[in-house]
Design a protein around this motif. Structure first.
Motif, PDB file in Angstrom:
ATOM      1  N   GLU A 296       0.825  -1.208   0.000  1.00  0.00           N
ATOM      2  CA  GLU A 296       0.000   0.000   0.000  1.00  0.00           C
ATOM      3  C   GLU A 296       0.862   1.262   0.000  1.00  0.00           C
ATOM      4  O   GLU A 296       0.386   2.347  -0.356  1.00  0.00           O
ATOM      5  N   TYR A 297       2.111   1.114   0.409  1.00  0.00           N
ATOM      6  CA  TYR A 297       2.975   2.275   0.576  1.00  0.00           C
ATOM      7  C   TYR A 297       4.196   2.267  -0.332  1.00  0.00           C
ATOM      8  O   TYR A 297       4.732   3.327  -0.662  1.00  0.00           O
ATOM      9  N   MET A 298       4.674   1.084  -0.731  1.00  0.00           N
ATOM     10  CA  MET A 298       5.866   1.039  -1.557  1.00  0.00           C
ATOM     11  C   MET A 298       5.988  -0.316  -2.232  1.00  0.00           C
ATOM     12  O   MET A 298       5.346  -1.286  -1.818  1.00  0.00           O
ATOM     13  N   THR A 299       6.789  -0.374  -3.261  1.00  0.00           N
ATOM     14  CA  THR A 299       7.053  -1.623  -3.962  1.00  0.00           C
ATOM     15  C   THR A 299       8.562  -1.848  -3.990  1.00  0.00           C
ATOM     16  O   THR A 299       9.346  -0.970  -3.646  1.00  0.00           O
ATOM     17  N   GLY A 300       8.947  -3.017  -4.428  1.00  0.00           N
ATOM     18  CA  GLY A 300      10.366  -3.325  -4.526  1.00  0.00           C
ATOM     19  C   GLY A 300      10.915  -3.921  -3.248  1.00  0.00           C
ATOM     20  O   GLY A 300      10.248  -3.967  -2.213  1.00  0.00           O
ATOM     21  N   ARG A 301      12.151  -4.393  -3.327  1.00  0.00           N
ATOM     22  CA  ARG A 301      12.816  -5.021  -2.194  1.00  0.00           C
ATOM     23  C   ARG A 301      13.392  -3.965  -1.268  1.00  0.00           C
ATOM     24  O   ARG A 301      13.399  -2.773  -1.562  1.00  0.00           O
ATOM     25  N   GLY A 302      13.914  -4.429  -0.162  1.00  0.00           N
ATOM     26  CA  GLY A 302      14.600  -3.536   0.754  1.00  0.00           C
ATOM     27  C   GLY A 302      13.784  -3.217   1.986  1.00  0.00           C
ATOM     28  O   GLY A 302      12.584  -3.495   2.070  1.00  0.00           O
ATOM     29  N   ALA A 303      14.467  -2.631   2.965  1.00  0.00           N
ATOM     30  CA  ALA A 303      13.807  -2.256   4.219  1.00  0.00           C
ATOM     31  C   ALA A 303      12.891  -1.059   4.003  1.00  0.00           C
ATOM     32  O   ALA A 303      13.140  -0.208   3.146  1.00  0.00           O
ATOM     33  N   THR A 304      11.837  -0.994   4.783  1.00  0.00           N
ATOM     34  CA  THR A 304      10.902   0.129   4.708  1.00  0.00           C
ATOM     35  C   THR A 304      11.529   1.351   5.372  1.00  0.00           C
ATOM     36  O   THR A 304      11.919   1.284   6.547  1.00  0.00           O
ATOM     37  N   PRO A 305      11.640   2.472   4.668  1.00  0.00           N
ATOM     38  CA  PRO A 305      12.291   3.664   5.235  1.00  0.00           C
ATOM     39  C   PRO A 305      11.517   4.216   6.438  1.00  0.00           C
ATOM     40  O   PRO A 305      10.299   4.043   6.546  1.00  0.00           O
ATOM     41  N   ASP A 306      12.238   4.917   7.312  1.00  0.00           N
ATOM     42  CA  ASP A 306      11.607   5.516   8.489  1.00  0.00           C
ATOM     43  C   ASP A 306      10.525   6.521   8.093  1.00  0.00           C
ATOM     44  O   ASP A 306       9.524   6.683   8.807  1.00  0.00           O
ATOM     45  N   SER A 307      10.699   7.186   6.962  1.00  0.00           N
ATOM     46  CA  SER A 307       9.691   8.159   6.507  1.00  0.00           C
ATOM     47  C   SER A 307       8.359   7.473   6.223  1.00  0.00           C
ATOM     48  O   SER A 307       7.281   8.024   6.506  1.00  0.00           O
ATOM     49  N   VAL A 308       8.432   6.260   5.670  1.00  0.00           N
ATOM     50  CA  VAL A 308       7.208   5.498   5.414  1.00  0.00           C
ATOM     51  C   VAL A 308       6.596   5.010   6.726  1.00  0.00           C
ATOM     52  O   VAL A 308       5.369   5.010   6.885  1.00  0.00           O
ATOM     53  N   LEU A 309       7.442   4.600   7.661  1.00  0.00           N
ATOM     54  CA  LEU A 309       6.923   4.183   8.974  1.00  0.00           C
ATOM     55  C   LEU A 309       6.153   5.321   9.623  1.00  0.00           C
ATOM     56  O   LEU A 309       5.088   5.105  10.219  1.00  0.00           O
ATOM     57  N   LYS A 310       6.673   6.525   9.528  1.00  0.00           N
ATOM     58  CA  LYS A 310       5.986   7.685  10.096  1.00  0.00           C
ATOM     59  C   LYS A 310       4.659   7.938   9.392  1.00  0.00           C
ATOM     60  O   LYS A 310       3.662   8.312  10.005  1.00  0.00           O
ATOM     61  N   GLN A 311       4.638   7.708   8.076  1.00  0.00           N
ATOM     62  CA  GLN A 311       3.393   7.904   7.331  1.00  0.00           C
ATOM     63  C   GLN A 311       2.335   6.886   7.760  1.00  0.00           C
ATOM     64  O   GLN A 311       1.167   7.227   7.935  1.00  0.00           O
ATOM     65  N   ILE A 312       2.764   5.636   7.934  1.00  0.00           N
ATOM     66  CA  ILE A 312       1.841   4.597   8.411  1.00  0.00           C
ATOM     67  C   ILE A 312       1.333   4.945   9.797  1.00  0.00           C
ATOM     68  O   ILE A 312       0.127   4.829  10.103  1.00  0.00           O
ATOM     69  N   GLN A 313       2.240   5.384  10.640  1.00  0.00           N
ATOM     70  CA  GLN A 313       1.873   5.774  12.003  1.00  0.00           C
ATOM     71  C   GLN A 313       0.785   6.845  11.977  1.00  0.00           C
ATOM     72  O   GLN A 313      -0.199   6.779  12.731  1.00  0.00           O
ATOM     73  N   HIS A 314       0.944   7.821  11.095  1.00  0.00           N
ATOM     74  CA  HIS A 314      -0.032   8.908  10.989  1.00  0.00           C
ATOM     75  C   HIS A 314      -1.342   8.419  10.376  1.00  0.00           C
ATOM     76  O   HIS A 314      -2.440   8.691  10.895  1.00  0.00           O
ATOM     77  N   ASP A 315      -1.244   7.657   9.284  1.00  0.00           N
ATOM     78  CA  ASP A 315      -2.445   7.223   8.570  1.00  0.00           C
ATOM     79  C   ASP A 315      -3.311   6.277   9.391  1.00  0.00           C
ATOM     80  O   ASP A 315      -4.548   6.342   9.336  1.00  0.00           O
ATOM     81  N   LYS A 316      -2.685   5.400  10.148  1.00  0.00           N
ATOM     82  CA  LYS A 316      -3.419   4.350  10.864  1.00  0.00           C
ATOM     83  C   LYS A 316      -3.631   4.679  12.343  1.00  0.00           C
ATOM     84  O   LYS A 316      -4.123   3.845  13.099  1.00  0.00           O
ATOM     85  N   ASN A 317      -3.254   5.895  12.720  1.00  0.00           N
ATOM     86  CA  ASN A 317      -3.473   6.359  14.096  1.00  0.00           C
ATOM     87  C   ASN A 317      -2.791   5.427  15.101  1.00  0.00           C
ATOM     88  O   ASN A 317      -3.402   4.937  16.060  1.00  0.00           O
ATOM     89  N   LEU A 318      -1.509   5.178  14.864  1.00  0.00           N
ATOM     90  CA  LEU A 318      -0.720   4.314  15.724  1.00  0.00           C
ATOM     91  C   LEU A 318       0.410   5.104  16.363  1.00  0.00           C
ATOM     92  O   LEU A 318       0.743   6.207  15.929  1.00  0.00           O
ATOM     93  N   GLY A 319       1.026   4.517  17.376  1.00  0.00           N
ATOM     94  CA  GLY A 319       2.228   5.082  17.945  1.00  0.00           C
ATOM     95  C   GLY A 319       3.450   4.429  17.343  1.00  0.00           C
ATOM     96  O   GLY A 319       3.361   3.353  16.734  1.00  0.00           O
ATOM     97  N   ALA A 320       4.603   5.066  17.512  1.00  0.00           N
ATOM     98  CA  ALA A 320       5.846   4.372  17.185  1.00  0.00           C
ATOM     99  C   ALA A 320       5.970   3.156  18.096  1.00  0.00           C
ATOM    100  O   ALA A 320       6.460   2.106  17.693  1.00  0.00           O
ATOM    101  N   TRP A 321       5.520   3.310  19.344  1.00  0.00           N
ATOM    102  CA  TRP A 321       5.359   2.206  20.302  1.00  0.00           C
ATOM    103  C   TRP A 321       3.945   2.252  20.847  1.00  0.00           C
ATOM    104  O   TRP A 321       3.425   3.320  21.162  1.00  0.00           O
ATOM    105  N   ASN A 322       3.335   1.080  20.954  1.00  0.00           N
ATOM    106  CA  ASN A 322       1.958   0.961  21.407  1.00  0.00           C
ATOM    107  C   ASN A 322       1.944   0.001  22.596  1.00  0.00           C
ATOM    108  O   ASN A 322       2.207  -1.197  22.432  1.00  0.00           O
ATOM    109  N   VAL A 323       1.679   0.547  23.776  1.00  0.00           N
ATOM    110  CA  VAL A 323       1.749  -0.217  25.017  1.00  0.00           C
ATOM    111  C   VAL A 323       0.348  -0.698  25.382  1.00  0.00           C
ATOM    112  O   VAL A 323      -0.608   0.096  25.420  1.00  0.00           O
ATOM    113  N   TYR A 324       0.229  -1.997  25.666  1.00  0.00           N
ATOM    114  CA  TYR A 324      -1.054  -2.578  26.043  1.00  0.00           C
ATOM    115  C   TYR A 324      -0.931  -3.248  27.409  1.00  0.00           C
ATOM    116  O   TYR A 324      -0.021  -4.025  27.659  1.00  0.00           O
ATOM    117  N   ALA A 325      -1.871  -2.951  28.281  1.00  0.00           N
ATOM    118  CA  ALA A 325      -1.910  -3.549  29.609  1.00  0.00           C
ATOM    119  C   ALA A 325      -3.363  -3.567  30.064  1.00  0.00           C
ATOM    120  O   ALA A 325      -4.263  -3.053  29.382  1.00  0.00           O
TER     121      ALA A 325
END
Length: 522
Positions: A296-325
């Motif tokens: 949904e965010y990129m194609t091709g091989r290789g690690a997912t860049p941090d910029s894409v991780l931040k975009q996913i975090q924003h789009d999906k309303n997630l944290g960089a870390w998500n603590v559950y208790a």
């Protein structure tokens, strides 16, 4: 009976001797419970590891239904030197699935031994056979209106308590240290004798599921992650379902927050203000669990860049870390502990608290809340869709519950994974004083290039973590020998001395946890 030509044979066993063993198994179990044709063995050959399927191909599968049959199976195995690899539900995904340790082993499948023998709602104990699944046991509790709850691993409904506990798996409730909650085993030894641990050997005793120790050496732990016996019954403790369960999430914005998170949570865990195993999941773990796909965010091989991780975090309303208790108890108890938790988070100056009322049925909060409430589900299998291609290995090092240790492990793991073109998909599970750092090494097994990268990556993870004084607590079948080396020669010599005493013909799961009389050198 016509002699068959078997394409896959156990190590050191001839066609003629194997055929004799198969005929003996058929006489004992019936033809329908002795599987030898390739199409019958497909379900037992699926692996997710970056090695050739042929390396873990079974020669046959035996389906036993009684303890007596298991006893007779091992006697036949001793006669013909047939190695067997025992599974309960065979749902050990990421650690090797149902396939045997090495090519040619015969699988002993205990899925039809699935009786819930006893559940005591007053003492909160259970006694079950190895084929019982968490889903089956959950349904039993619901149908009989028993005020008890289960603890299980995340992809829970199709897995089972015996297999998970024998591999020392963990869960997400206050009873999440599963081996700690185990009480009494029945085991078939390699010579066919039946051993009951704890109080189980005392004729007429009724304390088997309430007192763990019995008399003399306590043996239960010796049989976990080992190949000294076949577990045919297990007792364990169930948690009384409290009147109030309050699951919650704390969302953190920055990957660098991990050290502060651990320092914040450790005192709350040790004092049991938070009584369950706290999960600290990174953005990709939660995105994958919610069925987000990398494509949904990129194609091709290789690690997912941090910029894409931040975009996913924003789009999906997630944290960089998500603590559950979660908090458990009466309303008064929960209210007191909730005040402590919220004040602690507020004083820290970071972290956003989300309650069940605020999250509603959104994923991944919903499945996390279910796990902490003892409700089985399969939501976490969504992780396998992140990259696709069916490749997955759990890398699971342990560390102290210290912020700097967890930050060090996360940084090292991400560096190695990204170097090999793979993503850091990880979570920390906070025990009382330890951290289970569980990383899903996901890759496209249909790509030869990515498969080879995953193999090299896993080796490097083991090597580099070992240099820093870290070792894993579980591993898939392809890397068991390598991990056993991490724990030193003395431990290995003791393990093999026990193996020689209990299983001199080396018939029970050779290679499990690196214990194999045929290959071990003093």
């Amino acid at each position: 009976m016509n002699e068959q030509n078997h394409d896959v044979l156990p190590r050191g066993v001839s066609q003629q001797e194997f055929q004799k063993a198969i005929e003996a198994f058929q006489k004992l179990l019936g033809d329908k419970n002795v599987l030898t044709r390739p199409e019958q063995l497909i379900a037992y050959t699926k692996i997710m590891m970056p090695v050739d399927d042929a390396e873990h191909a079974p020669s046959a599968t035996l389906v036993a239904t009684t303890v007596k049959q298991v006893q007779e199976v091992v006697k036949i195995c001793n006669t013909y030197k047939i190695p067997i690899w025992t599974i309960s539900t065979g749902r050990n995904f990421g650690y090797g699935s149902a396939a045997p340790h090495h090519r040619g082993q015969v699988i002993l499948d205990l899925k039809k031994m699935n009786k819930i023998i006893h559940v005591d709602p007053e003492l909160c104990t259970a006694l079950v056979e190895p084929g019982v699944t968490y889903g089956q046991l959950y349904d039993y509790l619901q149908e009989n209106n028993l005020p008890l709850m289960l603890s299980f691993s995340a992809p829970s409904a199709i897995a089972g308590p015996v297999g998970n506990t024998m591999d020392r798996g963990v869960g997400y409730t206050p009873y999440g240290e599963h081996f700690m909650m185990q009480c009494g085993m029945e085991l078939v030894l390699a010579n066919g004798e039946v051993l009951r641990t704890g109080m189980g050997g005392v004729k007429g005793d009724n304390s088997w599921q309430v007192f763990k120790w019995g008399y003399g050496p306590t043996l239960d732990g010796m049989f976990t992650q080992a190949n000294y016996g076949i577990c045919t019954k297990m007792g364990f403790w169930l948690m009384p379902r409290p009147p109030v369960i309050k699951p919650f999430e704390i969302r953190y914005e920055h990957e660098s927050d991990i050290a502060d998170i651990v320092e914040l949570l450790r005192p709350l865990r040790i004092t049991q203000v938070i009584p369950n195993s706290v999960v600290i999941a990174n953005v990709l773990w939660e995105a994958g669990s919610a069925n987000v796909r990398r494509s949904e965010y990129m194609t091709g091989r290789g690690a997912t860049p941090d910029s894409v991780l931040k975009q996913i975090q924003h789009d999906k309303n997630l944290g960089a870390w998500n603590v559950y208790a979660a908090l458990y108890g009466t309303q008064e108890q929960v209210d007191v502990n909730w005040k402590i938790v919220t004040e602690t988070i507020k004083k820290s100056g970071k972290g956003t608290i989300i309650t069940q009322e605020e999250a509603g049925d959104t994923q991944p909060f919903k499945y996390r809340a279910e796990l902490m409430s003892g409700v089985p589900n399969l939501q976490e299998f969504g992780l396998y869709n992140w990259r696709g291609g069916g490749g997955s290995m759990w890398f699971a090092p342990v560390s102290q519950a210290r912020g700097n240790e967890c930050d060090k492990q996360k940084t090292l793991a991400k560096k190695i994974l990204n170097k090999h073109g793979l993503d850091y998909v990880g979570e920390f599970i906070v025990g009382w004083r330890d951290m289970h750092h569980v990383i899903d090494v996901l890759y496209d097994r249909t790509s030869r290039e990515e498969t080879e990268s995953a193999y090299r990556c896993f080796h490097e993870l083991i090597n580099e973590f070992e240099k820093e004084g870290y070792a894993v607590y579980r591993v898939n079948t392809a890397f068991m020998e390598r991990v056993a080396q991490s724990y030193g020669p003395v431990k290995r010599r003791v393990e093999h001395a026990i193996k020689r005493a209990l299983d001199p013909n080396n018939i029970l799961a050779p290679g499990k946890s690196g214990i194999d009389l045929d290959t071990f050198e003093e």
